[in-house]
Design an enzyme around this catalytic site. Sequence first.
Site, PDB file in Angstrom:
ATOM      1  N   ALA A 132      12.509  -7.392   3.628  1.00  0.00           N
ATOM      2  CA  ALA A 132      13.444  -7.874   2.602  1.00  0.00           C
ATOM      3  C   ALA A 132      12.824  -7.988   1.205  1.00  0.00           C
ATOM      4  O   ALA A 132      13.484  -7.689   0.212  1.00  0.00           O
ATOM      5  CB  ALA A 132      14.007  -9.233   3.022  1.00  0.00           C
ATOM      6  N   CYS A 186      -2.241  -4.909  -0.474  1.00  0.00           N
ATOM      7  CA  CYS A 186      -3.135  -5.525   0.500  1.00  0.00           C
ATOM      8  C   CYS A 186      -4.566  -5.034   0.305  1.00  0.00           C
ATOM      9  O   CYS A 186      -5.486  -5.541   0.909  1.00  0.00           O
ATOM     10  CB  CYS A 186      -2.665  -5.200   1.910  1.00  0.00           C
ATOM     11  SG  CYS A 186      -2.578  -3.457   2.227  1.00  0.00           S
TER      12      CYS A 186
END
Length: 376
Positions: free
Chosen positions: A202, A326
């Site tokens: 989302a 990341c």
Amino acid sequence: MKIEKIIYADNAATTKLDIEAFEAMKLFLLESYANASQPYSFSRATKQAIKEARELIARCINAEPDEIYFTSGGTESDNWAIKGIAFNDLSHKAIITSNIEHHAILNSCKQVEKFGVPVAYLSANNEAIITLEILEQYITPQTKLVSIMMANNEVGSIQPVKELSSLAHYNGALFHTDAVQAVGHIPVDVKKLGVDLLSASAHKFNGPKGVGFLYIKKGTNIIAHENGGQQEYALRAGTENVAAIVGMAIALNNNCKQLVYNSEHITKIEKHFLSLLAKNNIDFIVNGSKAHVPGNISLSIRNADGEMLLHRLDILNIMVSTGAACDSKNTQISHVLKAINLPEEYAKGTIRVSFGKDNSLQDAELIANSIKQILT
Ligand code: PLP
């Protein structure tokens, strides 16, 4: 000179929450906070909200509502797809993936390898595309699952998922796609793509963080990801995060309704930005393929230092990335840039600028001019 307001151009890392989604979420945090599994009347609203969210999301990707399984995000959806298929029987049949996948896929594959499931990592071409030809070379009747992302998070390249999934099926394998960077940004129709499993998150499409979904085509043999209660058809147990699920559905629906408008708007900004860089005589390469997610620009500047550029832009209040979010602590050249064989003198000077629907042409000008200022 420091810009007054933050210019956020890292929309591939995360996006701003849709205001309508936020307003709808408040109700389920402060008022209708019942556990959806309870039988009393107070739970009716939460139960109904989850049902409607499932229907709305299903409509956005042309799935059936009972093919949508809520998860905590893209990472969980990817883990479930890989492990849930790898371990659905004891056959130890092989998985095929690629060398440009997100670490949620790569590390899930490393994990199943430890339990004896063979994994082949296909090499992307220099445009970060996994071609039919390379899949054809590696697929065998022993292949159980092919997992190829729909759009790459570092360079934005859109993969030929429809063709790859049909080749997988022809050889008797299932097909999963990590569509985290695609859903809400480019058209995603699970029936047209012919995929068996599809991951989404989302916060990449203006929804809240920590929620996503896995599309699982009816009849797919997959094991439960979480054992416990009966939630998510007893395949992913745990009390539902109702507010987040509602916010996700509204954000996705809004993005899908505005898909054409947003993609034209963002493409204009992208073109403007690249033409300004060229005018400023900056020696750069745009990585990836022509078919890419609008606004996701991986830029490699000759003899520059991407890490330094990121920090200098940050001082000016401009937010971009060096590669995958990341990987921001890792100053080495990312696995994706290595995979596309970028020349060394360009690879180190790579930044990812990812424009979103809230960016403007003026943002593009400020970023391009700031890059020029830093480099000269
Ligand atoms: N897959 C891709 C392609 C991504 O870009 C990301 C996030 O960067 C993920 C998976 C992980 O998603 P999440 O942050 O929801 O765990």
